[in-house]
Design an enzyme around this catalytic site. Structure first.
Site, PDB file in Angstrom:
ATOM      1  CG  ASP A 191      -2.126   0.908   1.112  1.00  0.00           C
ATOM      2  OD1 ASP A 191      -2.428   1.330  -0.031  1.00  0.00           O
ATOM      3  OD2 ASP A 191      -2.823   1.149   2.197  1.00  0.00           O
ATOM      4  CG  HIS A 202      -0.458   1.869  -9.276  1.00  0.00           C
ATOM      5  ND1 HIS A 202      -0.536   1.394  -7.775  1.00  0.00           N
ATOM      6  CD2 HIS A 202      -1.382   2.431  -9.614  1.00  0.00           C
ATOM      7  CE1 HIS A 202      -1.604   2.236  -7.682  1.00  0.00           C
ATOM      8  NE2 HIS A 202      -2.371   2.492  -8.684  1.00  0.00           N
ATOM      9  CG  LEU A 227       9.555 -17.673  -3.009  1.00  0.00           C
ATOM     10  CD1 LEU A 227       8.988 -17.840  -1.789  1.00  0.00           C
ATOM     11  CD2 LEU A 227      10.317 -16.494  -3.496  1.00  0.00           C
ATOM     12  NE  ARG A 234      -2.913  -1.343   4.619  1.00  0.00           N
ATOM     13  CZ  ARG A 234      -4.115  -1.345   4.436  1.00  0.00           C
ATOM     14  NH1 ARG A 234      -4.799  -2.474   4.447  1.00  0.00           N
ATOM     15  NH2 ARG A 234      -4.534  -0.521   3.327  1.00  0.00           N
ATOM     16  CB  SER A 249      -7.762  -3.435   3.149  1.00  0.00           C
ATOM     17  OG  SER A 249      -7.592  -2.123   3.839  1.00  0.00           O
ATOM     18  CD  GLU A 302       2.986 -12.724  15.981  1.00  0.00           C
ATOM     19  OE1 GLU A 302       3.065 -11.679  16.239  1.00  0.00           O
ATOM     20  OE2 GLU A 302       2.381 -13.938  16.641  1.00  0.00           O
TER      21      GLU A 302
HETATM   22  C1  IPE Z   1      -5.530  -2.668   0.058  1.00  0.00           C
HETATM   23  O1  IPE Z   1      -5.184  -1.295  -0.183  1.00  0.00           O
HETATM   24  C2  IPE Z   1      -5.492  -3.527  -1.342  1.00  0.00           C
HETATM   25  C3  IPE Z   1      -4.070  -3.773  -1.885  1.00  0.00           C
HETATM   26  C4  IPE Z   1      -3.111  -3.292  -1.474  1.00  0.00           C
HETATM   27  C5  IPE Z   1      -4.420  -4.321  -3.165  1.00  0.00           C
HETATM   28  P1  IPE Z   1      -6.282  -0.189  -0.295  1.00  0.00           P
HETATM   29  O2  IPE Z   1      -5.462   0.990  -0.472  1.00  0.00           O
HETATM   30  O3  IPE Z   1      -7.205  -0.617  -1.552  1.00  0.00           O
HETATM   31  O4  IPE Z   1      -6.880  -0.128   0.907  1.00  0.00           O
HETATM   32  P2  IPE Z   1      -7.766   0.763   1.751  1.00  0.00           P
HETATM   33  O5  IPE Z   1      -8.581   1.433   0.684  1.00  0.00           O
HETATM   34  O6  IPE Z   1      -6.945   1.787   1.966  1.00  0.00           O
HETATM   35  O7  IPE Z   1      -8.148   0.029   2.980  1.00  0.00           O
HETATM   36  C1  IPE Z   2      -1.588   0.247  -3.471  1.00  0.00           C
HETATM   37  O1  IPE Z   2      -1.328   1.634  -3.341  1.00  0.00           O
HETATM   38  C2  IPE Z   2      -1.885  -0.613  -4.572  1.00  0.00           C
HETATM   39  C3  IPE Z   2      -3.269  -1.014  -4.922  1.00  0.00           C
HETATM   40  C4  IPE Z   2      -3.995  -0.628  -3.818  1.00  0.00           C
HETATM   41  C5  IPE Z   2      -3.635  -1.275  -6.104  1.00  0.00           C
HETATM   42  P1  IPE Z   2      -2.527   2.621  -3.411  1.00  0.00           P
HETATM   43  O2  IPE Z   2      -2.749   2.701  -4.852  1.00  0.00           O
HETATM   44  O3  IPE Z   2      -3.899   2.259  -2.469  1.00  0.00           O
HETATM   45  O4  IPE Z   2      -1.737   3.935  -2.887  1.00  0.00           O
HETATM   46  P2  IPE Z   2      -2.505   4.939  -1.643  1.00  0.00           P
HETATM   47  O5  IPE Z   2      -3.065   4.128  -0.609  1.00  0.00           O
HETATM   48  O6  IPE Z   2      -3.457   5.435  -2.389  1.00  0.00           O
HETATM   49  O7  IPE Z   2      -1.636   5.694  -1.165  1.00  0.00           O
HETATM   50 MG    MG Z   3      -4.103   2.315  -0.469  1.00  0.00          MG
END
Ligand code: IPE
Ligand code: IPE
Ligand code: MG
Length: 241
Positions: free
Chosen positions: A21, A38, A132, A189, A197, A208
């Site tokens: 994330d 990304h 792996l 995370r 999420s 953990e």
């Molecule tokens: C969780 O991230 C999903 C993935 C990493 C694929 P999100 O950015 O979608 O989660 P929320 O919306 O912050 O909970």
């Molecule tokens: C995680 O990064 C990747 C996906 C959920 C696809 P985000 O796109 O959620 O990035 P933030 O949380 O908005 O910074």
């Molecule tokens: Mg996110």
């Protein structure tokens, strides 16, 4: 500090799951579009796979796209899917070289055809690797997975193939997409969010949890080592004394 050297090889987590994330925020901090984040997240995946493989971790699962992520702007989704196709394509030779077997969980039917094809080509190519196992969760949500499991069990009950009295934890698990792999020992995370999420809700029952403020595109080998060291300092009790 050499984090890697301090890791106890006899106490490695067998399965590490990662909620990647913070890509959007990483890009925003640089005045760029979210997709730039990304794109830069791919290097973090590469490093994590390499570091885990070198240490001897057996299972690595990445949460790449959630069911709820379909609610994002179409442009972000389309570019993200293209990026996924490209990354899987480009990384397959490396996966072969490192003995990595690719797997997927999630609603693959909902993916664009090109994405599904690239994914299954790579899964097929890497199927005999065993060092792996890297599982990518795409269009995945745990509640979706659990509801599906219930549906399939209900069908079997209706056809008299399962006696409701025989439904237990063990049987239920075999209806989850993750069956065959051990539950995650460690769930990481990134980006400082303190939530799950909709990720592997059943499977993380005794994992953990490790939260780090590092944004996913900045995640490097040393961050994985730090997470593993933190994990190794903990006492897992599984409800016992
Ligand atoms: C969780 O991230 C999903 C993935 C990493 C694929 P999100 O950015 O979608 O989660 P929320 O919306 O912050 O909970
Ligand atoms: C995680 O990064 C990747 C996906 C959920 C696809 P985000 O796109 O959620 O990035 P933030 O949380 O908005 O910074
Ligand atoms: Mg996110």
């Amino acid at each position: 500090m050499d984090f890697k050297q301090n890791i106890n090889k006899n106490k490695l987590p067998k399965h590490i799951a990662v909620i990647m994330d913070g890509n959007g925020r990483w890009a925003r901090q640089r005045g760029k579009e979210r997709i730039f984040g990304h794109e830069n997240g791919v290097q973090a995946v590469r490093e994590t796979v390499e570091a885990a493989g070198e240490l001897g971790v057996r299972y690595l699962t990445f949460y790449a796209f959630s069911t709820e992520n379909w609610c994002r702007p179409k442009k972000e989704i389309d570019t993200l899917m293209e990026l996924l196709v490209k990354a899987i394509h480009n990384e397959t030779p490396e996966l072969m070289e490192k003995g990595v077997k690719l797997a997927t969980i999630g609603d693959v039917d909902s993916l664009p055809e090109a994405c599904r094809k690239e994914l299954f080509d790579a899964i097929d190519k890497t199927k005999n690797n065993s060092r792996l196992t890297v599982t990518v969760a795409i269009s995945y949500s745990s509640q979706w997975e659990i509801v599906n499991a219930v549906k399939n069990i209900a069908r079997q009950v209706k056809e008299n193939k399962i006696d409701p009295e025989d439904i237990d934890k063990k049987l239920f698990q075999t209806y989850l997409q993750t069956h065959g792999a051990p539950d995650p020992d460690l769930l990481i995370r990134t980006s400082g969010e303190l939530r799950i999420s909709n990720f592997m809700l059943w499977q993380v029952a005794y994992s953990e949890l490790y939260f780090t403020p590092v944004l996913w595109p900045d995640f490097r080998k040393k961050h994985l080592y730090q997470a593993i060291l933190d994990y190794q300092r903990r006492e897992r009790r599984f409800g016992k004394t």
